[in-house]
Design an enzyme around this catalytic site. Structure first.
Site, mmCIF file in Angstrom:
data_model
loop_
_atom_site.group_PDB
_atom_site.id
_atom_site.type_symbol
_atom_site.label_atom_id
_atom_site.label_comp_id
_atom_site.label_asym_id
_atom_site.label_seq_id
_atom_site.Cartn_x
_atom_site.Cartn_y
_atom_site.Cartn_z
ATOM 1 N N GLY A 151 22.224 5.057 -14.495
ATOM 2 C CA GLY A 151 22.788 3.789 -13.908
ATOM 3 C C GLY A 151 21.950 2.758 -14.308
ATOM 4 O O GLY A 151 20.841 3.068 -14.717
ATOM 5 N N CYS A 152 22.559 1.462 -14.262
ATOM 6 C CA CYS A 152 21.835 0.435 -14.658
ATOM 7 C C CYS A 152 20.548 -0.057 -14.280
ATOM 8 O O CYS A 152 19.631 -0.023 -14.747
ATOM 9 C CB CYS A 152 22.825 -0.789 -14.844
ATOM 10 S SG CYS A 152 23.537 -1.146 -13.083
ATOM 11 N N TYR A 153 20.391 -0.118 -12.750
ATOM 12 C CA TYR A 153 19.320 -0.444 -12.112
ATOM 13 C C TYR A 153 18.190 0.554 -12.442
ATOM 14 O O TYR A 153 17.088 0.319 -12.787
ATOM 15 C CB TYR A 153 19.396 -0.596 -10.656
ATOM 16 C CG TYR A 153 20.155 -1.802 -10.065
ATOM 17 C CD1 TYR A 153 19.663 -3.099 -10.233
ATOM 18 C CD2 TYR A 153 21.309 -1.866 -9.541
ATOM 19 C CE1 TYR A 153 20.428 -4.452 -10.103
ATOM 20 C CE2 TYR A 153 22.121 -2.997 -9.034
ATOM 21 C CZ TYR A 153 21.675 -4.204 -9.330
ATOM 22 O OH TYR A 153 22.341 -5.464 -8.903
ATOM 23 N N THR A 155 17.733 2.531 -14.648
ATOM 24 C CA THR A 155 17.136 2.559 -15.785
ATOM 25 C C THR A 155 15.979 1.502 -16.163
ATOM 26 O O THR A 155 14.707 1.831 -16.483
ATOM 27 C CB THR A 155 18.218 2.124 -17.116
ATOM 28 O OG1 THR A 155 19.203 3.156 -17.296
ATOM 29 C CG2 THR A 155 17.504 1.870 -18.572
#
Lengths: 348, 348, 348, 348
Positions: A151-153, A155
């Site tokens: 997921g983005c967060y 990372t």
């Protein structure tokens, strides 16, 4: 048609992660974009929905089932719960699945059930799946049967804390993560709080302590720390199109000093093209990573309270989604992991 | 060091056009960025001023005089009046000058004097200079001794009206050009009206009927029409980073109908990779060309008043400056003109 | 409860014009907000939908039919076609209707039919209706049976051209109106092109030559000119929350000079509190009228083409909707027309 | 001229806090704006610099020394170090000083010296000075000889934590404050990081653990807690014009439960017009307080980590500067503290 290029397809190509994959893969020198699917727009040309691609892509959107047989690699950007059956289909035609959804990120099914309300339908598939954060799990990714793209967060957080946890510089309890994401993180679907007059000149937190990226963050931090780590994670919606900044707060262990920690970060990321530890005194800024696969990290210490502050920035659509997925495909296929990801961020 | 790559340099590399050239040239497969200069920041690393390039460019900024001897091609992004002497220096070392300033755009010195308040110091140089809008003057560009890269606004207008003027569909008097430019068009220098709280949530015209791009616009339109054309040109400052939209209004000649005009545009630009005539009913939007060298053009007719409306959009920093300069270099050197300019615009 | 205050109600209170009326009327010293209705949110508190009003308004949203009997003045912000029957109901209970929709703007039913596809169901009502632009039709407004509040774009154009047309300074054919509106102009409903990532860093025209405000613009300009006027009107969507800028282009009649025209504008608006003719050389900017009922007008001449350029700016939600509606109510009820509208625009 | 109105003046009227004071005071029913000064623009009309005020203010900018003798109340918005001598001058003419700078905020001179590098030149003056956060120190403000108006960030934090600290619900060590401020917080001066193309679509922290508001925050929290409190405070620059959001993290004491804490907040602020405790489940958002003197507070608990999360939002120019200054003047002069501050925030 005979081609030496790797045949790639995208399931869910009209969502934001999907169309970012289209954009990046069209410029990737080793692949040929063979099939793209969309439930909402099946039968239409992708350029009808995304005129930025006008003249650059003549593909029509097909159904999801049509994609795997035409591809060596299938990227899927789907709501959770839909990727497991897809993985079966990919396996059946010997296509590699790079899943941008949540189905293959959590190794502990109980966590998946707690946060997503579902169980694993195909437990066997998860044995070959790898949580694919290249800078941490590169070797496993090269062998993965299924790639679970992070997921983005998570990372930003995993890269932001990896050297500090491995080096044992911080306490593992009481970590606070205050994250801010651009509006594309909320996707293409129309909602009131992403309506322009609502989101512009606005700023607020959401899902404080309750965002589904929490278990994924904790899974990686626990692995890095070698013991269970729980965090407080609060995301905010930021009035920009792209970019995530996470400000991460952790209590320093006794004796941990800034120069040692800074050196550990430099050392950890010296050979990582996509992670850029900022010079001392500078602050990571989302504008410096826009449209790129970079993760910029800056380090700061509040001596008065013995707190380490890590600022970690990515473009949520690139390193936080499509770019990292391509990096993972490159790794898995033995290509230079930077291939197709060399466009530099612009200054403005 | 022996290299087959073309050695390129940039004079004025820390201005906005300059650093956009740095960004794009670093990804150009046939060139090697050899020297970059800056008056304000001489001696510093470019990454000190532009951290987006951190890790991607190790060049230090030198003085302008050091650049030409190290280069096959010199790009100059300078205030007007400074490029003429530079052209001399480039000629002396056999380097091609691609000038992004105004010194080599106007063929009529009187116009230059009227709008810029200077005379030509080196008249001989202007004989070999070409106003380098590739889609109109491609053949001449291939032979140019000096390349006069067009201004941003004029690029939108010339491409927006070329087929209409060549086809004789519109009256050549009474043309109104209402243009809107993103704030990067005003450059990197700090000014009150580009201070964030002043520019954000703001919108206004400026220099109505008095902008220096006016004679350049009229020069090309006159050439296309085969007779003198005067226009009303009013630019506006738009609260976005990048992009120009020009809405151009021209009275239709008797009998001119939409389908014929539309076909003429399609025909004129069928083989032009960088010009995209939008489907009927669609509107050119700056967001679809961001970060790319495309010019998107949409056509509309107001039958009630017999008016042709052309909407023409570019990224002012790419097709309006650095991208077109590279396209021109490619053309002049016999490369595919798209080389280094194939990154696609993103959807958001 | 006995009160001397004027009882006002709002039908369609959760649309953008409606909630702006709520905000402004809550601060109006002579009125009491008695009833507010909403089809979508009937039964809910207005603060559930608009938390900006939290603590300032305890009203619940009722049905439209409940409003007129409780009010002396009814404001309606409804889609076209719904205000005519409402006017009947208001008349029956002796309530003044201030209609922010399109039903009472056009005096010529044929124009209404052509642009809105409907006929007038209650022709009698239109006889007492007034197109209520105070600076032009103040005397008639004071006697109006129904107030037809002008559209946002037409307000900028009528005020922008009134002195030029009355003074006979410009040709009445060939007028070009290039308008730009903030996103609130598109309303609260969710649409793809008002989704934040679509609208942010974007800019494009829409409905070129086909916007429904065209007949309303032409009606007023024709009245001012004393003969039929047709215009070319092209609106654009501007990435700001509030504000409209119209750049208006008209050919000067022979002999018309700037100083005379400027004096005519100053003279025409000297006693108009809400219209501010800018000093020579300055440009009207939407930021200077934000949150206010002002219309800022700047004048410019392109001598080279004998063109008058008028830049006219309002806040589309105030002078373009709710504010002007209150100004009209004030006028009709004999109050100082500025009452409740004295909050000054902020500098940023 | 004889007037019953309070004569007020502003020193530093062209800075952002200053011009916001001008705007608000012009609409205040009990005051008359008598004199405004500016070092940079002395002699000019304020409307030359701020055309938003065109037609609403005919004052010319004078020198600072001219202001106090003409006023009953003097507002000063000056860099630190300049307000002490000014306080002397105000005292000499019996004018009340409301100081928006930092000189009268810190009671401990050592803290002032440590963070601002200066000593107190007029120690006597500080004895009568009050740190003027009305919701905490109202009684003292009513007696103040000099009013030290709080900083913007500290206002969000003090109001956000007051009930939690008074109620003893949280641990006083380890408090993390992650704040985000709109760009007006950086003032009117031109800087590279507030240049539109630098600030737009950007986001980063600055001065982590080193911002001068830190001692001011700690002073109030320590007072509330009854023992020394140290905090980690990290501000960020947010790409909006106005607004501060602070997300505040504190460890819950054993046994503290959400409902009890929420009730304590409701109780503490029940009679405070300007503090709005949001309904459970809602998030404070800067857009709901724009242009108003409200402070919106939302409460959240992360049970998994026993952390209280407080989101506290203000308009940095109003409750964070000019509005709170007027609230303080009102209090000190015995007026209703809401006078002149009743304009409601808009929904968009």
């Amino acid at each position: 048609m005979i081609t030496d290029k790797i045949r790639v397809g995208i399931i869910g190509a009209t969502g934001y992660a999907g169309v970012e994959l289209v954009r990046l893969l069209l410029s990737h020198p080793n692949v040929s974009l063979t099939a793209i699917s969309s439930t909402s727009f099946e039968g239409q040309a992708i350029t009808d929905i995304y005129p930025n691609l006008f003249g650059s892509c003549s593909l029509k959107l097909c159904s999801a089932d049509e994609v795997p047989p035409l591809c060596d690699v299938v990227f899927a950007a789907l709501p959770h719960g839909l990727s497991e059956p897809l993985a079966e289909k990919c396996a059946a035609v010997n296509a590699l699945l790079v899943d941008l959804g949540a189905d293959f990120r959590l190794t502990d099914e109980k966590e998946y059930t707690e946060w997503y309300g579902k169980t694993y339908e195909y437990p066997e598939l998860h044995k070959g799946a790898v949580y694919a954060l290249p800078e941490i799990y590169r070797d496993a990714i090269k062998q993965a049967a299924v790639i679970g793209n992070p997921g983005c967060y998570p990372t930003t957080v995993a890269l932001g804390l990896m050297p500090a946890l491995r080096g044992g510089f911080i306490e593992t309890d009481g970590i606070i993560i205050d994250s801010k994401s651009g509006v594309t993180g909320a996707g293409r679907s129309l909602t009131q709080n992403t309506h322009y007059p609502d989101a512009n000149e606005a700023f607020a937190a959401y899902k404080a302590g309750a965002h589904r990226h929490t278990p994924e963050i904790e899974q990686t931090l626990s692995d890095l720390a070698g013991k269970p780590v729980k965090v407080t994670f609060v995301p905010h919606l930021l009035p920009v199109n792209r970019g995530i900044e996470s400000s991460i707060y952790a209590r320093l262990k006794l004796g941990a000093d800034f120069d040692t920690i800074y050196a550990a970060y430099e050392n950890a990321y010296r050979d990582e093209y996509f992670v850029r530890v900022q010079p001392k005194g500078e602050y990571a800024n989302i504008k410096n990573v826009r449209m790129s696969n970079f993760c910029d990290i800056s380090l700061h210490i509040d001596k008065r309270t013995s707190t380490l502050i890590v600022c970690s920035c990515i473009d949520n659509m690139v390193k936080g989604a499509a770019g990292q997925a391509i990096q993972n495909m490159n790794l898995r296929l033995g290509l230079d992991e930077r291939t197709g990801l060399t466009a530099l961020p612009s200054a403005f």
